[in-house]
Structures are given as structure tokens and as C-alpha cells.
Design a protein around this motif. Structure first.
Motif, PDB file in Angstrom:
ATOM      1  N   UNK A   1     -48.071  25.965 -27.441  1.00  0.00           N
ATOM      2  CA  UNK A   1     -48.329  25.983 -28.881  1.00  0.00           C
ATOM      3  C   UNK A   1     -48.639  24.577 -29.416  1.00  0.00           C
ATOM      4  N   UNK A   2     -49.306  24.543 -30.567  1.00  0.00           N
ATOM      5  CA  UNK A   2     -49.505  23.278 -31.275  1.00  0.00           C
ATOM      6  C   UNK A   2     -48.314  23.091 -32.194  1.00  0.00           C
ATOM      7  N   UNK A   3     -47.703  21.919 -32.172  1.00  0.00           N
ATOM      8  CA  UNK A   3     -46.571  21.680 -33.066  1.00  0.00           C
ATOM      9  C   UNK A   3     -47.093  21.140 -34.391  1.00  0.00           C
ATOM     10  N   UNK A   4     -46.577  21.685 -35.506  1.00  0.00           N
ATOM     11  CA  UNK A   4     -46.943  21.143 -36.821  1.00  0.00           C
ATOM     12  C   UNK A   4     -46.417  19.720 -36.886  1.00  0.00           C
ATOM     13  N   UNK A   5     -47.288  18.775 -37.227  1.00  0.00           N
ATOM     14  CA  UNK A   5     -46.914  17.377 -37.057  1.00  0.00           C
ATOM     15  C   UNK A   5     -47.730  16.506 -38.002  1.00  0.00           C
ATOM     16  N   UNK A   6     -47.165  15.366 -38.357  1.00  0.00           N
ATOM     17  CA  UNK A   6     -47.913  14.362 -39.106  1.00  0.00           C
ATOM     18  C   UNK A   6     -48.302  13.264 -38.123  1.00  0.00           C
ATOM     19  N   UNK A   7     -49.587  12.946 -38.096  1.00  0.00           N
ATOM     20  CA  UNK A   7     -50.104  12.030 -37.086  1.00  0.00           C
ATOM     21  C   UNK A   7     -50.712  10.793 -37.723  1.00  0.00           C
ATOM     22  N   UNK A   8     -50.760   9.727 -36.922  1.00  0.00           N
ATOM     23  CA  UNK A   8     -51.521   8.548 -37.319  1.00  0.00           C
ATOM     24  C   UNK A   8     -52.670   8.398 -36.343  1.00  0.00           C
ATOM     25  N   UNK A   9     -53.651   7.565 -36.692  1.00  0.00           N
ATOM     26  CA  UNK A   9     -54.798   7.327 -35.816  1.00  0.00           C
ATOM     27  C   UNK A   9     -54.682   5.928 -35.263  1.00  0.00           C
ATOM     28  N   UNK A  10     -54.579   5.829 -33.942  1.00  0.00           N
ATOM     29  CA  UNK A  10     -54.513   4.523 -33.301  1.00  0.00           C
ATOM     30  C   UNK A  10     -55.931   4.056 -32.988  1.00  0.00           C
ATOM     31  N   UNK A  11     -56.384   3.082 -33.772  1.00  0.00           N
ATOM     32  CA  UNK A  11     -57.771   2.626 -33.710  1.00  0.00           C
ATOM     33  C   UNK A  11     -58.090   1.988 -32.350  1.00  0.00           C
ATOM     34  N   UNK A  12     -57.152   1.218 -31.814  1.00  0.00           N
ATOM     35  CA  UNK A  12     -57.402   0.524 -30.537  1.00  0.00           C
ATOM     36  C   UNK A  12     -57.581   1.516 -29.403  1.00  0.00           C
ATOM     37  N   UNK A  13     -56.634   2.478 -29.338  1.00  0.00           N
ATOM     38  CA  UNK A  13     -56.682   3.420 -28.211  1.00  0.00           C
ATOM     39  C   UNK A  13     -57.495   4.666 -28.515  1.00  0.00           C
ATOM     40  N   UNK A  14     -57.937   4.804 -29.790  1.00  0.00           N
ATOM     41  CA  UNK A  14     -58.705   5.974 -30.203  1.00  0.00           C
ATOM     42  C   UNK A  14     -57.977   7.292 -29.886  1.00  0.00           C
ATOM     43  N   UNK A  15     -56.694   7.327 -30.241  1.00  0.00           N
ATOM     44  CA  UNK A  15     -55.910   8.558 -30.057  1.00  0.00           C
ATOM     45  C   UNK A  15     -55.064   8.814 -31.308  1.00  0.00           C
ATOM     46  N   UNK A  16     -54.654  10.076 -31.496  1.00  0.00           N
ATOM     47  CA  UNK A  16     -53.710  10.369 -32.574  1.00  0.00           C
ATOM     48  C   UNK A  16     -52.293  10.224 -32.032  1.00  0.00           C
ATOM     49  N   UNK A  17     -51.382   9.739 -32.874  1.00  0.00           N
ATOM     50  CA  UNK A  17     -49.990   9.563 -32.428  1.00  0.00           C
ATOM     51  C   UNK A  17     -49.051  10.186 -33.469  1.00  0.00           C
ATOM     52  N   UNK A  18     -47.995  10.795 -32.967  1.00  0.00           N
ATOM     53  CA  UNK A  18     -47.069  11.495 -33.845  1.00  0.00           C
ATOM     54  C   UNK A  18     -46.299  10.513 -34.716  1.00  0.00           C
ATOM     55  N   UNK A  19     -46.177  10.814 -36.023  1.00  0.00           N
ATOM     56  CA  UNK A  19     -45.392   9.957 -36.914  1.00  0.00           C
ATOM     57  C   UNK A  19     -44.087  10.624 -37.304  1.00  0.00           C
ATOM     58  N   UNK A  20     -44.169  11.898 -37.561  1.00  0.00           N
ATOM     59  CA  UNK A  20     -42.942  12.638 -37.822  1.00  0.00           C
ATOM     60  C   UNK A  20     -43.235  14.125 -37.634  1.00  0.00           C
ATOM     61  N   UNK A  21     -42.244  14.851 -37.185  1.00  0.00           N
ATOM     62  CA  UNK A  21     -42.468  16.273 -36.945  1.00  0.00           C
ATOM     63  C   UNK A  21     -41.951  17.057 -38.134  1.00  0.00           C
ATOM     64  N   UNK A  22     -42.154  18.360 -38.101  1.00  0.00           N
ATOM     65  CA  UNK A  22     -41.793  19.220 -39.220  1.00  0.00           C
ATOM     66  C   UNK A  22     -40.306  19.106 -39.566  1.00  0.00           C
ATOM     67  N   UNK A  23     -39.480  18.955 -38.491  1.00  0.00           N
ATOM     68  CA  UNK A  23     -38.029  18.900 -38.724  1.00  0.00           C
ATOM     69  C   UNK A  23     -37.637  17.688 -39.561  1.00  0.00           C
ATOM     70  N   UNK A  24     -38.407  16.584 -39.373  1.00  0.00           N
ATOM     71  CA  UNK A  24     -38.058  15.388 -40.146  1.00  0.00           C
ATOM     72  C   UNK A  24     -38.883  15.309 -41.430  1.00  0.00           C
ATOM     73  N   UNK A  25     -39.564  16.388 -41.797  1.00  0.00           N
ATOM     74  CA  UNK A  25     -40.442  16.345 -42.970  1.00  0.00           C
ATOM     75  C   UNK A  25     -39.658  15.878 -44.200  1.00  0.00           C
ATOM     76  N   UNK A  26     -40.372  15.116 -45.061  1.00  0.00           N
ATOM     77  CA  UNK A  26     -39.740  14.601 -46.266  1.00  0.00           C
ATOM     78  C   UNK A  26     -39.372  15.722 -47.222  1.00  0.00           C
ATOM     79  N   UNK A  27     -38.266  15.563 -47.885  1.00  0.00           N
ATOM     80  CA  UNK A  27     -38.013  16.404 -49.039  1.00  0.00           C
ATOM     81  C   UNK A  27     -38.164  15.477 -50.235  1.00  0.00           C
TER      82      UNK A  27
END
Ligand code: ADP
Ligand code: MG
Ligand code: ZN
Length: 493
Positions: A246-272
């Protein structure tokens, strides 16, 4: 990819070009250039007891955008506090609109220039007003904070998940940028961070209507990062799904140097964010007559202008798109047509979008700052089209106009670029060339018609390229025909 269809929705943040900030009187300054913390007061730095006041001009600009995006305007919208802690947010909350946004349910047509009349309608979910945060500047061992940007009016434009590829997402954001610049509410300078994107990406089995689990890529600052990160994310999710994960619902950042997306926080840590209505601001009531006045004052928008350029000037979709992407370019083009007295608008478009754009890009000059006036461009195209100068000379004239300004006629005169139009003079040169090359003439007469091109070349060389090629051909054909007749009568037939 045929097994999964990408689904993309974008959240776009655009700073508004007002003179003062959203809730205080501080000037909006260029946050990449101004002295740090030089435009800050007790309100935008969040001092206890300070009270915000709504900037009417910001509301007006937001309404301009919302109307241009065909949204319904809420009679009453409400500012809310979005609570979270971060050093660039001195108050500990951001004022935004949440449950009751300024505008909803709009749409924009985006054009794919590679496919003629394929306007795609992307639905806009909401348009709301908020305030920008400050900026962190990271040095080697510490971080500094600059509050100049804190409280700058920010518009958030949220689309429905209607985009089907990275390329469509790019076209959508380009169309929005063009629109914001037409409306004169945003400079479109992405490198200064005045427009930022967040992309929500999911996949679903081809043909399915249900949405898949999405990830959200934050803080994209360029069109390149936007499309690259979406492409990457589509591939990443497809690989997961194809292997049954499955795909996990996630907030990602874009790493410009490596040209990949990286996880910043998952649904469990979502802000309230614990949103609640901002107690220091009244609900925002929008007067109907004000809305109608703003609507009536909207300029002709890019999509409408583009369609008009196609029907009125006979441009193809691509050329019309190029010439209407910027309001200033479109105005220059129409001014050139206006002063051209009948030169083909298509030819003017070619010279403008090809040759003049080339020079402007190379020099990094905006069209409004160009030394080539619309009148001069029109005059130049007319000189070429009526055969008074060759196309090659035309380019030389444009170079001079670009560097020095002035009128095309005076450049032609000064540089001696006028074509030899004189029929008699051309005839003389034709005869000269033919009598100097008897062997080629015999060959031609013996049945090698292709040699006539060679003669044209010789004649043009003789005139150093200044003869009007059309007249050269007429004279040459006449002379060769005469020689042919002569030979035939000599051979007794
Ligand atoms: P938030 O991100 O603040 O939770 P929303 O849930 O309203 O806000 O979604 C924000 C954006 O995400 C919108 O542009 C919307 O079109 C897009 N979106 C929502 N669901 C999906 C999905 N399954 N796939 C792709 N985009 C989506
Ligand atoms: Mg979001
Ligand atoms: Zn202030």
C-alpha cells in the motif's frame, strides 16, 4: 503507464503585491533583497495585545483572482487561527481562512500547446486569504529569522484532484502564474518565492473513479521541482502498488540534490492545528456592488485573448499561446499590428516570437524595455514583405535596432541594405552572368534545368545578395527562354 492513472491536486500559495501587509501597516518589501527585519511592527511580530486590521486592497486582489477563476464569492467569510509553533511564526498561530473561505467552486482552462484546441478545465475548490510566515536563514552552526515576510498577504488556491500528469500540473501552474500577472496581483518571480506549490499525488487503477491514498509534496519552488517531484512520486507509488504494497498517506519534501521525495511526517504525527475563529477580527462581509465593480474592471484574460488572437489574426494555437502568456507581449504585438498598415499579422508574429524574443532572451531584457518599438518591428516586417530588403538583411537590421533603437528605414539606408529592385540593372547582371558562363548555358540548354538555381546563386553573388530574388528569377527565366528559342531556330526546327 496503463495499469494506473495518476491523480493530482495542487495547492498554490501566491503573495499579493499590496503595498502594506495583511493585518498591519508595514510595507511589503522584497524579502530576498531588503535588510532583514527592516519592515516589522508589533502586529506582524506577534506582540501580546496588538490588534490586526484587514487590508482592504488584499481583499480586492483576492477577489480579482477569485472572479477570474470563475469562483462563487462568499457573502461572509471568516478568518481563523491555525495554531502551531515554529520560529518563523512569532504569534504561535497563523491567521488564515478555514471553514468559511472567501471563494469556492471555480475553474480555469489550461491549454496544452502541443495539442491544438485541447483546453482542459480544472476545477478550483477554494480560494482564501491568509498571512505569510517569516523566513529562516540557515548559517553554518545557527539559524537566523527574518520577519519581513511575516504577515505578507498570501492567497491560497486549491484545485480539485483533476490533473492527470506531471505535465498537466505544470501547465496548470503556468496558467495560474500567467493569470496572476495579468491581474497585476503577483510578480510571478518564483525565484523570489512569491509563488509556491504543494502537490497531492495518488494513483488509482486505470478507469477507476475512486481516489487512491495520496501523498503531499510540500514547498515546491519551481516548475521544474514541481514536475520532477510529481514524476518521481508517480513512479514510486506505482512500484509499491505493482508489488502489492500500500501507499502510506504521508507528507513529503523534495530533495533537490538527490531528486527524490523524502518523508517529513506520517499521518500518525499529523498536526492538529486546533483551528478556531480569530477573535480579534470580525467576519468579512463582501459587498455585492463592490464585487460587480471588480468583475467589470477585470482585463481580458489569457485564455480569452489567446482564442481571439487565433480567430482575429489567424495565428495557430502555439503562436497565440506564446504571444498571450504575458500581457506586455500581447500589447506589443497588437500595437505593432495597429501601426503596420496591412502587413500580415502572422508574419509580424513570426518576427516577434522568433527573432525578437531570441534577442530579448539572450540579453535578459523585458519587452517593455526593448529598444525595438512595436512600430519599428512592424516597419521592418513591411520592408521584408514588400521585398525592399531581403530576409537576411532584415535580421541584420533587427540586430541594429535592438542595440541602438531608431527606425528600420534609417538603418537600411545607413547600412546600404536596400535590395536592387531596378529591373534594368538586374537584367544587365543576368546577361553578364550568362555570357560569362557559356559552358553552363550549353549544359542547361542541352537539358539540365536544375542549373537555373546555380545561375540564381551566381547572380545573387554578383549583387552581394542585394537583388530581389523574385525579380532575379523573372529576368533569368526570360533570358534563358530567349536563348532556348534562339538555339532552336538556329538548329532549323
Ligand atoms: P489538506 O491537504 O489541507 O488536507 P484537502 O484534503 O482538501 O486539504 O486536499 C488538498 C488538495 O489535495 C486538493 O488540491 C485536492 O484536490 C487534493 N487531493 C485530495 N485527495 C486527493 C487524492 N486522493 N489524490 C490526489 N489529490 C488529492
Ligand atoms: Mg494540503
Ligand atoms: Zn507589521
Amino acid at each position: 503507464m496503463t495499469d494506473f492513472d495518476p491523480v493530482i491536486g495542487l495547492e498554490v500559495h501566491a503573495e499579493l503585491l499590496t503595498r502594506s501587509k495583511m493585518f498591519c501597516g508595514c510595507a511589503v518589501v522584497d524579502s530576498t533583497a531588503a535588510e532583514p527585519n527592516s519592515s516589522v511592527c508589533e502586529i506582524c511580530s506577534g506582540m501580546p495585545g496588538s490588534l490586526p486590521v484587514i487590508n482592504q486592497r488584499a481583499v480586492e486582489y483576492a477577489l480579482r483572482v477569485a472572479l477570474a477563476l470563475n469562483c462563487s464569492i462568499a457573502e461572509t467569510s471568516v478568518f481563523a487561527r491555525k495554531n502551531y509553533f515554529y520560529p518563523d511564526l512569532p504569534k504561535g498561530f497563523q491567521i488564515t481562512q478555514y471553514e468559511f473561505p472567501l471563494a469556492t467552486d471555480g475553474w480555469i482552462e489550461i491549454d496544452d500547446p502541443s495539442a491544438p484546441v485541447s483546453s482542459k478545465r480544472v476545477r478550483i475548490r477554494r480560494v482564501h486569504l491568509e498571512e505569510d510566515t517569516g523566513k529562516l536563514v540557515h548559517r553554518e552552526r545557527h539559524s537566523l529569522v527574518d520577519y519581513n515576510r511575516s504577515g505578507v498577504p498570501l492567497l491560497e488556491i486549491v484545485s480539485e484532484p483533476d490533473l492527470g500528469s506531471a505535465d498537466q500540473a505544470r501547465l496548470y501552474s503556468l496558467s495560474l502564474r500567467s493569470l496572476l500577472r495579468y491581474l497585476e496581483v503577483n510578480s510571478g518571480d518564483l525565484e523570489k518565492g512569491v509563488m509556491r506549490f504543494e502537490a497531492n499525488v495518488s494513483l488509482r487503477p486505470a478507469g477507476s473513479v475512486e481516489l487512491g491514498t495520496r501523498t503531499e509534496i510540500k514547498n515546491l519552488n519551481s516548475f521544474r521541482a514541481l514536475s520532477r517531484s510529481i514524476e518521481y512520486e508517480i513512479d514510486r507509488q506505482a512500484t509499491l502498488l505493482r508489488s502489492g504494497k500500500p501507499v502510506a498517506q504521508d507528507t513529503l519534501g523534495w530533495n533537490e540534490e538527490q531528486q527524490i521525495t523524502v518523508s517529513q511526517r506520517s499521518k500518525e504525527e499529523a498536526h492538529d492545528y486546533r483551528y478556531f475563529p480569530e477573535p480579534d477580527l470580525p467576519p468579512l462581509h463582501i459587498d455585492e456592488t463592490w464585487v460587480e465593480q471588480i468583475r467589470a474592471d477585470l482585463p481580458e484574460l489569457p485564455a480569452v485573448k489567446r482564442a481571439r488572437f487565433m480567430s482575429e489574426y489567424g495565428l495557430n494555437a502555439y503562436a497565440a499561446g506564446v504571444l498571450t502568456a504575458e500581457r506586455s507581449t500581447a500589447a506589443f504585438y497588437e500595437a505593432a499590428i495597429e501601426s503596420s498598415q496591412g502587413t500580415s499579422p502572422v508574419k509580424i508574429a513570426n518576427w516577434l516570437s522568433g527573432d525578437l524574443f531570441g534577442l530579448l532572451n539572450e540579453a535578459g531584457v523585458e519587452i517593455d524595455q526593448s529598444k525595438v518599438t512595436s512600430e519599428a518591428l512592424a516597419g521592418l516586417v513591411a520592408l521584408v514583405e514588400t521585398g525592399q530588403i531581403s530576409a537576411a538583411s532584415g535580421k541584420a537590421v533587427l540586430d541594429v535596432l535592438f542595440a541602438e533603437g531608431g527606425s528600420p528605414e534609417s538603418v537600411v539606408e545607413k547600412e546600404g541594405l536596400a535590395q536592387v529592385q531596378d529591373q534594368a540593372a538586374i537584367r544587365l547582371i543576368v546577361e553578364q552572368v550568362l555570357s560569362n558562363n557559356p559552358d553552363q548555358v550549353s549544359e542547361y540548354l542541352a537539358g539540365k534545368p536544375a542549373l537555373s538555381e546555380w545561375f540564381v546563386g551566381q547572380i545573387m553573388r554578383e549583387t552581394r545578395g542585394k537583388a530581389d530574388p523574385a525579380r532575379v528569377r523573372t529576368e533569368l527565366d526570360a533570358a534563358l527562354l530567349a536563348l532556348n528559342d534562339q538555339e532552336q531556330s538556329q538548329s532549323g526546327r
